[in-house]
Write a protein that holds these residues in place. Structure first.
Motif, mmCIF file in Angstrom:
data_model
loop_
_atom_site.group_PDB
_atom_site.id
_atom_site.type_symbol
_atom_site.label_atom_id
_atom_site.label_comp_id
_atom_site.label_asym_id
_atom_site.label_seq_id
_atom_site.Cartn_x
_atom_site.Cartn_y
_atom_site.Cartn_z
ATOM 1 N N ASP A 1 0.846 -1.192 0.000
ATOM 2 C CA ASP A 1 0.000 0.000 0.000
ATOM 3 C C ASP A 1 0.886 1.248 0.000
ATOM 4 O O ASP A 1 2.120 1.153 -0.070
ATOM 5 N N THR A 2 0.274 2.428 0.087
ATOM 6 C CA THR A 2 1.026 3.685 0.002
ATOM 7 C C THR A 2 2.019 3.864 1.140
ATOM 8 O O THR A 2 2.987 4.612 1.008
ATOM 9 N N SER A 3 1.813 3.158 2.258
ATOM 10 C CA SER A 3 2.736 3.242 3.394
ATOM 11 C C SER A 3 3.836 2.186 3.338
ATOM 12 O O SER A 3 4.675 2.114 4.236
ATOM 13 N N GLY A 4 3.805 1.348 2.319
ATOM 14 C CA GLY A 4 4.800 0.288 2.204
ATOM 15 C C GLY A 4 4.436 -0.981 2.942
ATOM 16 O O GLY A 4 5.255 -1.890 3.056
ATOM 17 N N PRO B 1 2.542 -4.548 3.281
ATOM 18 C CA PRO B 1 2.032 -5.539 2.340
ATOM 19 C C PRO B 1 0.536 -5.792 2.534
ATOM 20 O O PRO B 1 0.069 -5.950 3.663
ATOM 21 N N VAL B 2 -0.199 -5.805 1.427
ATOM 22 C CA VAL B 2 -1.609 -6.175 1.423
ATOM 23 C C VAL B 2 -1.678 -7.474 0.628
ATOM 24 O O VAL B 2 -1.337 -7.499 -0.553
ATOM 25 N N THR B 3 -2.081 -8.563 1.289
ATOM 26 C CA THR B 3 -2.082 -9.881 0.668
ATOM 27 C C THR B 3 -3.499 -10.417 0.609
ATOM 28 O O THR B 3 -4.263 -10.283 1.561
ATOM 29 N N GLU B 4 -3.817 -11.022 -0.531
ATOM 30 C CA GLU B 4 -5.144 -11.597 -0.708
ATOM 31 C C GLU B 4 -5.041 -12.851 -1.564
ATOM 32 O O GLU B 4 -4.209 -12.926 -2.460
ATOM 33 N N GLN B 5 -5.908 -13.816 -1.263
ATOM 34 C CA GLN B 5 -5.998 -14.989 -2.135
ATOM 35 C C GLN B 5 -6.777 -14.582 -3.376
ATOM 36 O O GLN B 5 -7.818 -13.918 -3.268
ATOM 37 N N SER C 1 4.291 -9.443 -5.132
ATOM 38 C CA SER C 1 4.750 -10.819 -5.323
ATOM 39 C C SER C 1 3.539 -11.699 -5.580
ATOM 40 O O SER C 1 2.413 -11.351 -5.226
ATOM 41 N N THR C 2 3.797 -12.856 -6.195
ATOM 42 C CA THR C 2 2.747 -13.819 -6.508
ATOM 43 C C THR C 2 3.228 -15.203 -6.094
ATOM 44 O O THR C 2 4.372 -15.566 -6.365
ATOM 45 N N LEU C 3 2.359 -15.976 -5.451
ATOM 46 C CA LEU C 3 2.669 -17.344 -5.054
ATOM 47 C C LEU C 3 1.493 -18.225 -5.466
ATOM 48 O O LEU C 3 0.343 -17.936 -5.123
ATOM 49 N N ASN C 4 1.773 -19.298 -6.193
ATOM 50 C CA ASN C 4 0.735 -20.246 -6.576
ATOM 51 C C ASN C 4 0.478 -21.168 -5.390
ATOM 52 O O ASN C 4 1.344 -21.948 -5.004
ATOM 53 N N ILE C 5 -0.714 -21.093 -4.812
ATOM 54 C CA ILE C 5 -1.066 -21.924 -3.658
ATOM 55 C C ILE C 5 -1.990 -23.073 -4.052
ATOM 56 O O ILE C 5 -2.424 -23.841 -3.201
ATOM 57 N N GLY C 6 -2.265 -23.191 -5.356
ATOM 58 C CA GLY C 6 -3.160 -24.232 -5.831
ATOM 59 C C GLY C 6 -2.416 -25.480 -6.270
ATOM 60 O O GLY C 6 -1.195 -25.583 -6.166
ATOM 61 N N SER C 7 -3.172 -26.436 -6.802
ATOM 62 C CA SER C 7 -2.603 -27.702 -7.263
ATOM 63 C C SER C 7 -2.419 -27.739 -8.783
ATOM 64 O O SER C 7 -1.955 -28.739 -9.321
ATOM 65 N N THR C 8 -2.796 -26.659 -9.455
ATOM 66 C CA THR C 8 -2.633 -26.552 -10.905
ATOM 67 C C THR C 8 -1.838 -25.287 -11.220
ATOM 68 O O THR C 8 -1.743 -24.384 -10.375
ATOM 69 N N PRO C 9 -1.272 -25.186 -12.430
ATOM 70 C CA PRO C 9 -0.521 -23.975 -12.775
ATOM 71 C C PRO C 9 -1.390 -22.717 -12.718
ATOM 72 O O PRO C 9 -2.582 -22.775 -13.026
ATOM 73 N N MET C 10 -0.796 -21.622 -12.306
ATOM 74 C CA MET C 10 -1.431 -20.307 -12.413
ATOM 75 C C MET C 10 -1.029 -19.739 -13.754
ATOM 76 O O MET C 10 0.146 -19.768 -14.118
ATOM 77 N N LYS C 11 -2.004 -19.236 -14.489
ATOM 78 C CA LYS C 11 -1.734 -18.552 -15.745
ATOM 79 C C LYS C 11 -2.257 -17.129 -15.607
ATOM 80 O O LYS C 11 -3.417 -16.915 -15.230
#
Length: 137
Positions: A74-77, A79-83, A99-109
């Motif tokens: 966010d503007t203050s630096g 981290p705002v994280t959401e699924q 940043s992006t992290l794949n938390i599923g069992s299939t590829p993220m596209k």
């Protein structure tokens, strides 16, 4: 460069990394686009790209397939994280870390857009960068 209006991912260079790959399908080096660049990102299950930013550029990330954990500062630096899952549009303001992290069992596209064009070319300097020329599946 001749005008190229229609580009398939398997017909252009792929930027491969330890966490997945990016295929730039629109941009100065692909078809002369000058105000933005765009491409497809593939992130295998359990993988993700580290926190980074694109100085001077905004980014749009659209989740085409899969599910993941997306962080944008966010503007203050802070981290705002959401699924996130298919159908979600993520806006990354100019120069913000994300940043992006794949938390599923299939590829993220993901379909990504950078404005202005150019941040994708800086990825060539990363230590795990590998160029995969076409054709590729």
């Amino acid at each position: 460069m001749s005008e190229t209006f229609f580009v398939y991912p398997e017909s252009v260079d792929r930027f491969a990394f330890d966490w997945g790959h990016l295929t730039v399908t629109c941009g100065p080096s692909v078809n002369g686009a000058g105000r933005f660049s765009a491409g497809l990102v593939h992130v295998p299950p359990g993988q993700g790209h580290a926190r980074h930013n694109h100085p001077g550029a905004e980014e749009i990330i659209f989740v085409l397939e899969g599910e993941g954990e997306q962080m944008v500062e966010d503007t203050s630096g802070n981290p705002v994280t959401e699924q996130v899952r298919a159908g979600c549009t993520i806006f990354v303001p100019e120069s913000r870390f994300h940043s992006t992290l794949n938390i599923g069992s299939t590829p993220m596209k993901l379909f990504v857009v950078y404005s202005p064009a150019g941040p994708e070319e800086l990825l060539r300097d990363l230590p795990d960068f590998r160029l995969v020329p076409p054709p590729h599946a």
